[in-house]
Scaffold this motif. Sequence first.
Motif, PDB file in Angstrom:
ATOM      1  N   GLY A 119       0.792  -1.216   0.000  1.00 54.32           N
ATOM      2  CA  GLY A 119       0.000   0.000   0.000  1.00 54.32           C
ATOM      3  C   GLY A 119       0.825   1.267   0.000  1.00 54.32           C
ATOM      4  N   GLN A 120       2.138   1.137   0.258  1.00 55.76           N
ATOM      5  CA  GLN A 120       2.991   2.316   0.229  1.00 55.76           C
ATOM      6  C   GLN A 120       3.576   2.513  -1.173  1.00 55.76           C
ATOM      7  OE1 GLN A 120       5.808   1.823   3.480  1.00 55.76           O
ATOM      8  NE2 GLN A 120       4.441   2.911   4.871  1.00 55.76           N
ATOM      9  N   THR A 121       4.205   3.692  -1.374  1.00 57.25           N
ATOM     10  CA  THR A 121       4.782   4.036  -2.677  1.00 57.25           C
ATOM     11  C   THR A 121       6.300   3.942  -2.614  1.00 57.25           C
ATOM     12  OG1 THR A 121       2.951   5.460  -3.323  1.00 57.25           O
ATOM     13  CG2 THR A 121       5.072   5.890  -4.376  1.00 57.25           C
ATOM     14  N   LEU A 122       6.888   3.350  -3.640  1.00 54.05           N
ATOM     15  CA  LEU A 122       8.343   3.198  -3.732  1.00 54.05           C
ATOM     16  C   LEU A 122       8.853   3.958  -4.949  1.00 54.05           C
ATOM     17  CD1 LEU A 122      11.044   1.739  -2.940  1.00 54.05           C
ATOM     18  CD2 LEU A 122      10.376  -0.045  -4.547  1.00 54.05           C
ATOM     19  N   LEU A 123       9.879   4.789  -4.746  1.00 48.46           N
ATOM     20  CA  LEU A 123      10.537   5.485  -5.852  1.00 48.46           C
ATOM     21  C   LEU A 123      11.993   5.040  -5.930  1.00 48.46           C
ATOM     22  CD1 LEU A 123      11.001   7.684  -8.029  1.00 48.46           C
ATOM     23  CD2 LEU A 123      11.374   9.311  -6.159  1.00 48.46           C
ATOM     24  N   LEU A 124      12.393   4.540  -7.089  1.00 50.65           N
ATOM     25  CA  LEU A 124      13.801   4.239  -7.375  1.00 50.65           C
ATOM     26  C   LEU A 124      14.329   5.323  -8.303  1.00 50.65           C
ATOM     27  CD1 LEU A 124      13.473   0.394  -8.025  1.00 50.65           C
ATOM     28  CD2 LEU A 124      14.301   1.509  -5.949  1.00 50.65           C
ATOM     29  N   ASP A 125      15.272   6.115  -7.805  1.00 52.36           N
ATOM     30  CA  ASP A 125      15.840   7.248  -8.543  1.00 52.36           C
ATOM     31  C   ASP A 125      17.290   6.894  -8.860  1.00 52.36           C
ATOM     32  OD1 ASP A 125      16.834   9.655  -9.471  1.00 52.36           O
ATOM     33  OD2 ASP A 125      15.756  10.871  -8.003  1.00 52.36           O
ATOM     34  N   VAL A 126      17.582   6.625 -10.140  1.00 56.48           N
ATOM     35  CA  VAL A 126      18.877   6.053 -10.519  1.00 56.48           C
ATOM     36  C   VAL A 126      19.591   6.949 -11.523  1.00 56.48           C
ATOM     37  CG1 VAL A 126      20.035   4.017 -11.455  1.00 56.48           C
ATOM     38  CG2 VAL A 126      17.911   3.748 -10.146  1.00 56.48           C
ATOM     39  N   ASP A 127      20.818   7.344 -11.191  1.00 60.57           N
ATOM     40  CA  ASP A 127      21.647   8.121 -12.102  1.00 60.57           C
ATOM     41  C   ASP A 127      22.482   7.188 -12.977  1.00 60.57           C
ATOM     42  OD1 ASP A 127      20.774  10.605 -11.182  1.00 60.57           O
ATOM     43  OD2 ASP A 127      22.261  10.628  -9.571  1.00 60.57           O
ATOM     44  N   VAL A 128      22.770   7.649 -14.193  1.00 58.14           N
ATOM     45  CA  VAL A 128      23.553   6.873 -15.152  1.00 58.14           C
ATOM     46  C   VAL A 128      24.575   7.798 -15.795  1.00 58.14           C
ATOM     47  CG1 VAL A 128      23.459   5.486 -17.251  1.00 58.14           C
ATOM     48  CG2 VAL A 128      21.586   5.371 -15.628  1.00 58.14           C
ATOM     49  N   THR A 129      25.810   7.329 -15.961  1.00 59.22           N
ATOM     50  CA  THR A 129      26.818   8.079 -16.697  1.00 59.22           C
ATOM     51  C   THR A 129      27.142   7.358 -17.995  1.00 59.22           C
ATOM     52  OG1 THR A 129      28.590   6.971 -15.458  1.00 59.22           O
ATOM     53  CG2 THR A 129      27.842   9.102 -14.631  1.00 59.22           C
ATOM     54  N   GLY A 130      27.801   8.075 -18.910  1.00 57.44           N
ATOM     55  CA  GLY A 130      28.171   7.510 -20.210  1.00 57.44           C
ATOM     56  C   GLY A 130      28.067   8.578 -21.284  1.00 57.44           C
ATOM     57  N   GLU A 131      28.867   8.435 -22.306  1.00 61.61           N
ATOM     58  CA  GLU A 131      28.830   9.353 -23.444  1.00 61.61           C
ATOM     59  C   GLU A 131      28.946   8.551 -24.723  1.00 61.61           C
ATOM     60  OE1 GLU A 131      28.067  12.432 -23.267  1.00 61.61           O
ATOM     61  OE2 GLU A 131      28.267  12.670 -21.099  1.00 61.61           O
ATOM     62  N   PRO A 132      28.082   8.801 -25.712  1.00 60.52           N
ATOM     63  CA  PRO A 132      26.927   9.699 -25.651  1.00 60.52           C
ATOM     64  C   PRO A 132      25.909   9.247 -24.600  1.00 60.52           C
ATOM     65  CG  PRO A 132      27.158   8.679 -27.845  1.00 60.52           C
ATOM     66  CD  PRO A 132      28.198   8.103 -27.000  1.00 60.52           C
ATOM     67  N   THR A 133      24.905  10.096 -24.346  1.00 57.52           N
ATOM     68  CA  THR A 133      23.912   9.828 -23.311  1.00 57.52           C
ATOM     69  C   THR A 133      23.320   8.428 -23.477  1.00 57.52           C
ATOM     70  OG1 THR A 133      23.331  12.166 -23.381  1.00 57.52           O
ATOM     71  CG2 THR A 133      21.830  10.699 -22.202  1.00 57.52           C
TER      72      THR A 133
END
Length: 208
Positions: A119-133
Amino acid sequence: SKPGTPEVISYDHMTCDIKWGPSESDGGSPITHYIIQTRTNNGDWIFDGNFQTPTGSEKLEYQVTGLTENDKVQFRAIAVNKGGESPPSDPSPLHTVKHSKLKPKIDRKNLDTKSIKVGQTLLLDVDVTGEPTPETSWSLMGTELATKENITIVHTAYNTKFTIEKGTRKNSQKYKITATNINGKDEAFVEVVFLGRPSPPMGPLEVY
């Protein structure tokens, strides 16, 4: 008159190659050289070097070296002849010093096992590096996921967000995130566990 605005034509995490257009007018005296100036993180303009033009037909390109990764830099050119210096060119667009070719890498700091109540809310906030995007995706048992039912997925440059709203036990899964560009691929997993509310007691506890 002032030279054309410089532009970055190639770069790496320590260098920038720039080009610019010649001054429209030399005031009747040939341009002997151009002064290249650099500005870092909106600081002062600093002399970087001279670009000699003995024939006047040189390709107006110059490599700026010794840059620091993640700094924001700009460049401008000044034409010089016997009469003195021209006004500076307009500054080049802001450029962040970074790799031009870099295999994707997923930041795993938010990808430990997640245990959360039903019943609760989960947020996964994930950064990514690399070039090109890199392009990012989420999948479950080989099937790519998209925003559907109580799952919302938002991809932006160098970041991806995966939200489960009002999670149920059905959402308890091992999810895979993939980041891909022309230089390679990275994959990571995150296990999500939604814990059910305790069942009501079935009667008095009997102790023998």
